[in-house]
Scaffold this motif. Structure first.
Motif, short mmCIF file in Angstrom:
data_model
loop_
_atom_site.label_atom_id
_atom_site.label_comp_id
_atom_site.label_asym_id
_atom_site.label_seq_id
_atom_site.Cartn_x
_atom_site.Cartn_y
_atom_site.Cartn_z
N ASN A 142 7.77 -1.43 5.00
CA ASN A 142 8.09 -2.15 3.77
C ASN A 142 6.90 -2.95 3.25
OD1 ASN A 142 9.81 -2.95 1.64
ND2 ASN A 142 10.36 -4.85 2.71
N ILE A 143 5.73 -2.30 3.29
CA ILE A 143 4.50 -2.97 2.85
C ILE A 143 4.53 -3.13 1.33
CG2 ILE A 143 1.99 -2.77 2.70
CD1 ILE A 143 3.07 -3.43 5.48
N GLU A 144 4.26 -4.36 0.89
CA GLU A 144 4.24 -4.67 -0.54
C GLU A 144 2.83 -4.86 -1.08
OE1 GLU A 144 6.64 -8.13 -0.98
OE2 GLU A 144 8.45 -7.20 -0.18
N ASN A 145 1.91 -5.31 -0.21
CA ASN A 145 0.56 -5.65 -0.66
C ASN A 145 -0.49 -5.06 0.29
OD1 ASN A 145 1.59 -7.76 -2.67
ND2 ASN A 145 2.34 -8.58 -0.72
N VAL A 146 -1.57 -4.58 -0.28
CA VAL A 146 -2.73 -4.16 0.51
C VAL A 146 -3.94 -4.95 -0.01
CG1 VAL A 146 -4.32 -2.30 1.10
CG2 VAL A 146 -1.85 -1.87 1.01
N TYR A 147 -4.59 -5.67 0.90
CA TYR A 147 -5.75 -6.49 0.55
C TYR A 147 -7.03 -5.70 0.87
CZ TYR A 147 -2.60 -10.55 0.41
OH TYR A 147 -1.60 -11.44 0.11
N LEU A 148 -7.96 -5.70 -0.09
CA LEU A 148 -9.23 -5.01 0.08
C LEU A 148 -10.37 -5.89 -0.41
CD1 LEU A 148 -8.20 -1.58 -1.48
CD2 LEU A 148 -8.42 -2.06 0.96
N ASP A 149 -11.55 -5.66 0.14
CA ASP A 149 -12.76 -6.33 -0.35
C ASP A 149 -13.29 -5.51 -1.51
OD1 ASP A 149 -15.21 -7.42 -0.87
OD2 ASP A 149 -15.99 -7.25 1.18
N LEU A 150 -13.01 -5.98 -2.73
CA LEU A 150 -13.37 -5.23 -3.94
C LEU A 150 -14.51 -5.91 -4.71
CD1 LEU A 150 -9.75 -4.32 -5.10
CD2 LEU A 150 -11.40 -2.85 -3.92
N GLU A 151 -15.41 -6.53 -3.97
CA GLU A 151 -16.54 -7.23 -4.59
C GLU A 151 -17.43 -6.26 -5.37
OE1 GLU A 151 -20.88 -8.39 -4.41
OE2 GLU A 151 -19.92 -6.99 -3.03
N LYS A 152 -17.83 -6.69 -6.56
CA LYS A 152 -18.82 -5.96 -7.36
C LYS A 152 -19.78 -6.99 -7.94
CE LYS A 152 -17.81 -2.61 -10.25
NZ LYS A 152 -18.54 -1.44 -9.72
N SER A 153 -21.07 -6.80 -7.69
CA SER A 153 -22.05 -7.78 -8.17
C SER A 153 -22.36 -7.60 -9.65
CB SER A 153 -23.33 -7.69 -7.35
OG SER A 153 -23.87 -6.38 -7.42
#
Length: 414
Positions: free
Chosen positions: A122-133
């Motif tokens: 029942n996963i609702e959220n996935v966190y990722l490192d989406l950094e863009k300089s």
């Protein structure tokens, strides 16, 4: 770094995850250089900060359901034949010892395991490192993964965790400060080696080579950034990189440099006379910049912002520039001082973190005022690394000589 450091970092990170969520962090892959050669691999620093692992292609997954945390690390499966060419890969027990993560799984199982988790937990959220300089940055592995995930599971929220990790990284632990101090001490020896060997007739890169040798001899495998070795008029260019001019008898040379120790950076600037002796005018400008640096360091304390610090530095430099007869109106200072006085420092030389956030105990920043007088061929920057304390700061690089008298005495006796 002890594995407990990375365990505690993941604990802080997990506290910021919503329930029924997971975080996926990628170590990254080496960039291709040419033919059969890759650039030297540097892991994603947010991945390293949470695992202590330095190898390519690894994936960290942290699952939070019913307020229970489950950690997994996915690694490359060893290939005995390939290892004859490129060296041994980390084994599962080694990964456990470094990271403190008990569940170590081979990469081949990542997608099937992830699919099971997304369909049964029942996963609702996935966190990722989406950094863009910048807007034009190429997609990183995390961005490509986010795009793929969104197509396959459009009902799941994708959340960028980059800023939260950055916020955690801003406060340095004792272990981190110890690594920064070690990087600074190696840099100190490198700077002294430059001063000992400076003489007219060398190319900037030849003098730079004495720093290169020194830091590698002392165990630093990498630089914090590409060294700036700028003599004469070149020192008036903030990020001069050619390092290919001949040192002249009466020139100053500005070095902006640093070593890395276990990925933690130092960032030091020193300016000294090629022949070991300041001229009267060079001394006047140098001591103006030095006074601005010393007073700015005295100003550093919790509660102040980097902008406020820079405004203070600028006010000092305006006063000094007028006395040097290079300035009439205050707003002309940007001709001679055109950068900020400080940035955060740590795993990245220009470290992550909100520049508008007030300084707090445990942060490490640089202090680096300068004056750049192009028509006089004088560019001077003096930079130290300071640790924010309860009511002020500690100059971590105070042992690196910087007064005119100290520099001339040292270079006289080389």
């Amino acid at each position: 770094m002890e594995k407990n450091f990375f365990i505690q970092n993941r604990k802080k990170l997990a506290e910021n995850l919503k329930d029924n969520s997971l975080i996926v962090l990628f170590s990254g892959n080496p960039q291709h250089k040419s033919a059969d050669e890759d650039y030297t691999f540097l892991p994603n620093m947010n991945f390293y900060y949470n695992t202590g692992l330095k190898r390519e292609s690894f994936i960290l997954v942290v699952l939070k359901t019913n307020d229970k945390i489950v950690e997994r690390i996915y690694i490359e499966k060893p290939d005995p034949q390939l290892e004859k060419w490129v060296g041994k890969k980390l084994r599962k027990d080694e990964v456990k010892d470094i990271s403190g993560i008990e569940k170590v799984i081979y990469l081949e199982e990542f997608k099937s395991n992830l699919n099971t988790i997304l369909n049964t937990k029942n996963i609702e959220n996935v966190y990722l490192d989406l950094e863009k300089s910048s807007w034009n940055d190429d997609f990183k592995k995390s961005h490509l993964f986010a795009r793929d995930l969104n197509k396959k599971y459009p009902h799941i929220n994708i959340i960028n965790i980059y800023n939260k990790i950055s916020e955690i990284r801003m406060i340095k632990s004792e272990e981190e400060i110890k690594n920064i101090k070690k990087a600074i001490s190696i840099t100190k020896e490198g700077i002294e080696n430059l001063m000992k060997n400076s003489k007219p007739g060398l190319y900037e890169y030849q003098l730079e080579a004495f720093f290169d040798f020194s830091i590698k001899y002392n165990g630093a495998k990498d630089y914090a950034f590409k060294t700036i070795a700028a003599s004469g008029e070149n020192a008036t260019i903030l990020h001069y990189e050619e390092n290919n001019q001949i040192l002249k008898e009466n020139d100053l040379i500005l070095f902006d440099l640093g070593a890395k120790w276990d990925y933690y950076s130092s960032d030091i600037s020193r300016t000294f006379p090629v022949n070991g002796k300041f001229s009267k005018r060079q001394r006047e400008v140098y001591e103006s910049v030095l006074e601005a640096e010393v007073k700015t360091i005295e100003k550093v304390k919790p509660g102040i912002t980097l902008k406020e610090l820079n405004d203070y530095t600028k006010s000092i430099l305006i006063e000094k520039a007028k006395k040097l007869n290079i300035l009439k109106n205050d707003d002309e200072i940007t001709k001679y001082y055109f950068h900020g006085v400080s940035h955060h420092m740590g795993l990245d030389t220009h470290d992550v973190g909100d520049r508008d956030k007030k300084l707090e105990k445990g942060m490490v920043i640089t202090v680096e005022p300068g004056l750049y007088i192009e028509d006089e061929n004088i560019g001077i920057r003096i930079e130290d690394d300071v640790l924010i304390t309860d009511d002020g700061c500690i100059n971590l690089s105070e042992d690196i000589i910087k007064t005119v008298d100290e520099i001339e005495e040292f270079m006289k006796n080389r």
